[in-house]
Design an enzyme around this catalytic site. Sequence first.
Site, PDB file in Angstrom:
ATOM      1  CG  HIS A 160      53.070  42.261  41.950  1.00  0.00           C
ATOM      2  ND1 HIS A 160      52.009  42.089  41.116  1.00  0.00           N
ATOM      3  CD2 HIS A 160      52.569  42.668  43.140  1.00  0.00           C
ATOM      4  CE1 HIS A 160      50.885  42.363  41.763  1.00  0.00           C
ATOM      5  NE2 HIS A 160      51.205  42.726  42.998  1.00  0.00           N
TER       6      HIS A 160
ATOM      7  CD  GLU B 274      49.873  50.707  47.820  1.00  0.00           C
ATOM      8  OE1 GLU B 274      48.777  51.231  47.522  1.00  0.00           O
ATOM      9  OE2 GLU B 274      50.017  49.486  47.971  1.00  0.00           O
TER      10      GLU B 274
END
Lengths: 372, 336
Positions: free
Chosen positions: B140, B71
């Site tokens: 998540h 990321e």
Amino acid sequence: MTAIHPIVLPKWGLSMEEGTIIAWHAEEGGFISKGADLVDIETPKITNTLEAPLSGVLRRRIAEIGGTYPCGSLIAVLADAGVSDAEINTYISARQASAGITDASEEASDADPQTLDLGGHTLRYLVRGEGEATVLLLHGFGGDLGNWMFVQPKLAEHVRTIALDLPGHGGSDKDLSGIASLSDLADLVLRAMDGMGLANAHVVGHSMGGLIAALMAERQPQRILSLTLVSPAGFGSPVSTSFLDAFVLARKRSEVALAAAQLFSDPTLVSRDMIDALLRYKRLDGAAEALSTLAELLKNTPTAQGLAAIADFSRPVTLVWGAADSIVPLSPAQSLPVIREVIVLDSAAHMAHLEAADAVAAAIQRNIRSAS
Amino acid sequence: MAKKTYRQAINEALRQEMARDADVVIIGEDVAGGQGGSAGVLDAYGGVMGVTKGLVGMFGPERVIDTPISESAIIGMAVGAANTGLRPVAELMFVDFLGVCFDQLFNQAAKVRYMFGGKAKTPMVMRSMIGAGLCAAAQHSQTLHPIFTHVPGLKVVMPSGAYDAKGLLIEAIRDDDPVIFLEHKALYEQIEEVPDEPYMIPFGEANIILDGGDVTVVALSNMVHVALAAARSVAKDGVRAEVIDPRTTSPLDEDTILESVAKTGRLVIVDESPPRCSLAADIAALAVTKAFRDLKAPVEMITAPHTPVPFAPSLERLYIPGADAVTQAVRRVLQS
């Protein structure tokens, strides 16, 4: 009141197809006065109260709370206490039976808008009704074919109607390249008539669309069977520049609402649905530029361009004007011999075809009949 | 006009902007799919939710760039590409992963225009997924918009439906500043009328989804639908709730909220993030500092609890604010 009066689920906006009953404000068997709250109806946009259209006894509540019904469905029946229950029952069953039939036939004829490619310009149009003669409906600046939502179905009972989105508007191309004047737009609409296989048509135009209709009659008079012009531009009064600027610059909901309110004699008619539709249109790529271009063209249009265009036109012309129109005010100049009738509607401003749709439809029908 | 899903609306916005502007590129994990993998299948995935599906076939792998699982690299690459002239749309698969790329966003992207005196800009979009409800567990499922909203220099967008998703994403791509575009997992199948043509919805303009004069309900992203369900429920008792979706949390359309509160005197805020330093707290503060004299009842905040998102389905259901809680809050503010 001696008759049985149906209460149907209202259509509050072009995109409204159905509504959900939230609450009844009147009991069955009770008297209700005209204007009193009758029923709360919810759409995806708003919960609104339907008022009793006239006084009478609420004889039957047909729609159930929580139920969702299509626009036009019978939801209640008002009648005098003197009308028998049997008569009410007969009325309801007859109405529901015929509703079933109309629904089916409407589905078959109520086609979606179509598009026409004119090489460089794609135009959207909506055909309703059948008949030998065709009525072509042209909206005004910033409008779209939906402006005729109340007039078109009435006309379509008798004739074929086509409502067109002018370039820069509605579902038509927003690109105005090649359009340098309103006459160019008139030429484009004449080409659109070719594309739709229309040798001729009765043309109805509102505001800027009215001027375009007059310019069409100037260019190809043999193809225009009659002209019914609602608050047309170019017939003696200039189009309000403050309105044009406000409409072009309006970006936020509140600004659009303020501009739209100028169009109506009753500003409460400016519904959330209408503002939403305007906002959605104005957000489309190219719409702002198109509106800005057209506003400049309208500002530079000679105030009597439309009158001059129909000076030699030999078929019937009717002008319809809302008495309270402040966008294109009623002008004393409309005294050409070619103008058969000037109808002034007290209950309307610039959007007479929305505010006084019955009267406008009747005026169009009279004018068409006088042409044949 | 056709009905389209939230997913299709986002895909269409990306497709139309990539066709319109060759500088628009997509960067992310599996956004093309399979490239460099053992199967070698191109365009198999379109991201974990299939949002970018079909784009690599149209625009090629140079503009739809699959990345390794890093990321910090995805977001850092997007910031640098934006600074040097492209308009990247980077995908951070789950917003929960912001921890490993946050410096790139809050210390670099958000500050470039300011620290270079307006001579440099960062026209990038970071798309990411928020929200609970899919049993995706604590790492998540978070709804972290308050963290981005806190940072001056970032614009934060949270569409609640397909129409807004397309218009707000096009606005985000054409915007010259970094925009955080947060998609709710539970909304990808949401269907609305979406114009085929490109259109822009300006930031900082709230959407009044339902008109009403009795109570103002402000809700964000998926909570808009919870608020609407509650509004429908109280409407049966004749209560008219005005439901406002701010659409963007930075900038925030304060005027629309304050005008509504001036009318109703009652405010309920529904937000899926935990309550501390949240948008609910922010909007409540707005009301009590700027509309104190309009208020007829204490402001109600209906939020998730201050806990991680539970994995167990039964607990996750309790975690997410529901329509019943909102309905009860509306009744409470109406009683005072």
